[in-house]
Write an enzyme that holds these catalytic residues in place. Sequence first.
Site, PDB file in Angstrom:
ATOM      1  N   ARG A  42       0.818  -1.095   0.035  1.00 21.14           N
ATOM      2  CA  ARG A  42      -0.059  -0.156  -0.144  1.00 21.14           C
ATOM      3  C   ARG A  42       0.809   1.425   0.116  1.00 21.14           C
ATOM      4  O   ARG A  42       1.582   1.458   1.000  1.00 21.14           O
ATOM      5  CB  ARG A  42      -1.040  -0.107   1.201  1.00 21.14           C
ATOM      6  CG  ARG A  42      -1.970   1.065   1.176  1.00 21.14           C
ATOM      7  CD  ARG A  42      -3.151   0.682   2.024  1.00 21.14           C
ATOM      8  NE  ARG A  42      -3.879  -0.358   1.624  1.00 21.14           N
ATOM      9  CZ  ARG A  42      -5.173  -0.457   1.868  1.00 21.14           C
ATOM     10  NH1 ARG A  42      -5.886   0.398   2.696  1.00 21.14           N
ATOM     11  NH2 ARG A  42      -5.877  -1.661   1.476  1.00 21.14           N
ATOM     12  N   LYS A  78       1.480  -7.528   5.216  1.00 18.33           N
ATOM     13  CA  LYS A  78       1.183  -6.330   4.333  1.00 18.33           C
ATOM     14  C   LYS A  78       2.454  -5.340   4.294  1.00 18.33           C
ATOM     15  O   LYS A  78       3.328  -5.203   5.565  1.00 18.33           O
ATOM     16  CB  LYS A  78       0.063  -5.576   5.032  1.00 18.33           C
ATOM     17  CG  LYS A  78      -0.743  -4.905   4.098  1.00 18.33           C
ATOM     18  CD  LYS A  78      -1.720  -5.479   3.242  1.00 18.33           C
ATOM     19  CE  LYS A  78      -2.590  -4.810   2.243  1.00 18.33           C
ATOM     20  NZ  LYS A  78      -3.649  -5.901   1.583  1.00 18.33           N
ATOM     21  N   PRO A 116       0.500  -6.398  -5.219  1.00 17.40           N
ATOM     22  CA  PRO A 116      -0.090  -5.128  -5.434  1.00 17.40           C
ATOM     23  C   PRO A 116      -1.304  -4.738  -4.364  1.00 17.40           C
ATOM     24  O   PRO A 116      -1.701  -5.476  -3.778  1.00 17.40           O
ATOM     25  CB  PRO A 116      -0.652  -4.985  -6.790  1.00 17.40           C
ATOM     26  CG  PRO A 116      -0.906  -6.407  -7.251  1.00 17.40           C
ATOM     27  CD  PRO A 116      -0.065  -7.175  -6.531  1.00 17.40           C
ATOM     28  N   SER A 148      -4.446  -8.024 -10.537  1.00 17.17           N
ATOM     29  CA  SER A 148      -5.418  -9.094  -9.923  1.00 17.17           C
ATOM     30  C   SER A 148      -6.732  -8.251  -9.426  1.00 17.17           C
ATOM     31  O   SER A 148      -7.900  -9.059  -8.982  1.00 17.17           O
ATOM     32  CB  SER A 148      -4.819  -9.170  -8.489  1.00 17.17           C
ATOM     33  OG  SER A 148      -4.718  -7.947  -7.663  1.00 17.17           O
ATOM     34  N   GLY A 182     -16.454   3.904  -4.696  1.00 20.88           N
ATOM     35  CA  GLY A 182     -14.928   3.846  -4.953  1.00 20.88           C
ATOM     36  C   GLY A 182     -14.788   2.986  -6.692  1.00 20.88           C
ATOM     37  O   GLY A 182     -15.248   2.275  -6.753  1.00 20.88           O
ATOM     38  N   GLY A 187     -13.171  -1.383  -8.008  1.00 21.23           N
ATOM     39  CA  GLY A 187     -14.501  -0.824  -8.061  1.00 21.23           C
ATOM     40  C   GLY A 187     -14.824  -0.465  -9.664  1.00 21.23           C
ATOM     41  O   GLY A 187     -16.003  -0.789  -9.850  1.00 21.23           O
ATOM     42  N   ALA A 261     -13.592  -3.621  -0.415  1.00 26.28           N
ATOM     43  CA  ALA A 261     -12.466  -2.957   0.415  1.00 26.28           C
ATOM     44  C   ALA A 261     -12.069  -3.693   1.513  1.00 26.28           C
ATOM     45  O   ALA A 261     -13.019  -4.470   2.202  1.00 26.28           O
ATOM     46  CB  ALA A 261     -13.135  -1.647   0.856  1.00 26.28           C
TER      47      ALA A 261
HETATM   48  N1  PHE Z   1      -4.381  -6.466  -2.646  1.00 28.31           N
HETATM   49  C1  PHE Z   1      -4.320  -7.582  -2.213  1.00 28.31           C
HETATM   50  C2  PHE Z   1      -5.360  -8.079  -1.280  1.00 28.31           C
HETATM   51  O1  PHE Z   1      -5.567  -7.339  -0.416  1.00 28.31           O
HETATM   52  C3  PHE Z   1      -3.053  -7.977  -1.968  1.00 28.31           C
HETATM   53  C4  PHE Z   1      -2.393  -9.347  -3.071  1.00 28.31           C
HETATM   54  C5  PHE Z   1      -2.723  -9.464  -4.171  1.00 28.31           C
HETATM   55  C6  PHE Z   1      -1.464  -9.926  -2.278  1.00 28.31           C
HETATM   56  C7  PHE Z   1      -2.121 -10.483  -4.927  1.00 28.31           C
HETATM   57  C8  PHE Z   1      -0.654 -11.067  -3.020  1.00 28.31           C
HETATM   58  C9  PHE Z   1      -1.111 -11.248  -4.204  1.00 28.31           C
HETATM   59  O2  PHE Z   1      -5.848  -9.112  -1.232  1.00 28.31           O
END
Ligand code: PHE
Length: 348
Positions: A42, A78, A116, A148, A182, A187, A261
């Site tokens: 983040r 994270k 990401p 993703s 969002g 979103g 979210a």
């Molecule tokens: N942003 C994704 C989530 O919160 C994090 C993530 C995506 C981690 C892909 C690993 C692989 O779920």
Amino acid sequence: MREGTPMLDHEEILVRRGRRSGLPVVLAVHSTALGPAAGGLRLWHYPGWRDGLTDALRLSAAMTLKFAAAGLAAGGGKTVVALPPGTRLDQPRRRDVLYDVADAVESMAGRYAIGPDVGTSPADMAVIGDVTPHVFCRPRELGGSGDSSPHTAQGTLAALRAVNRHLHGERTLKGRRMALIGLGHVGEHLARLLAAEGAVLTVTDIDDTKKRLAGELGATWRTPEEIISTDADYLIPAALGGLLTPHVVRALRCRAVVGPANNQLDTPEAADLLHQRAITWIPDHIASAGGVINAMTTELHGLTPEESLARVNAIEDTVTELLTTADALGVTPAEAGHELARRRIDAA
Ligand code: PHE
């Protein structure tokens, strides 16, 4: 637990000033009980680095639940880079930040892999991949699973179908009134899926330029303040966390809250308040799992895109099980969701 007791829920927390960027990098590993930890980066504005730390602690704990509920052998982690309010990163600065983050990831020696999250993209993961192999969602042409967010949106759609069947006896969302907060990566994908299905959309974003997308999709635009009390079947949080404060919950005029979210509850009590108001809330760690399910199953377990999509769509079954269990035990879906995740972690 009394506040101030010296208990540490997390396995490992790294806080350092980036050697190149000078910015605070916070990497939190909540748990590796089910497997090596994973979680996104983040890159966002915070009043101070301590706020970034607080967010990383909460978000990584939520990732543990997310993986457990999704039946994936991974733990929660994270990374947060706390940008001072108003900072804009030009290309060279951004690269410096990403390399600083990559160093931190690499120093975990495989106990944590990054992906990401809010403020970062597959292109950023490619830069991190210069330094460390412990990175998900690099662009497809580099051998990663790419963006993703379409999969996260697909997973939220599956969750919405399950809730709709539970409440209204049908899976189709045609004609259902959706208030979506969002229009970022996830979103926007979700808005398009819902519009294609014939749902009636009301949308908002803090970024006014997203009004164009609303127009394109035939959605009604509201301000972020207005949308909270919009009459709707479903409220869909798809922006930053902490939306559901007691004040907001009291103002809601929807039948259910289901969105991608992360960390939607401002405090755990908000879940009880939602329950008292007979608003069904699906825990975000379940409704937002599509992205990690796709990234993990394709990159680590060699599933084909079709097989992975089936795993993402299985969120519908998970939510159905959750709602049935919650009804049977007379508990909230939040409690049932914790229970489901806890059972898997304890079994490991
Ligand atoms: N942003 C994704 C989530 O919160 C994090 C993530 C995506 C981690 C892909 C690993 C692989 O779920």
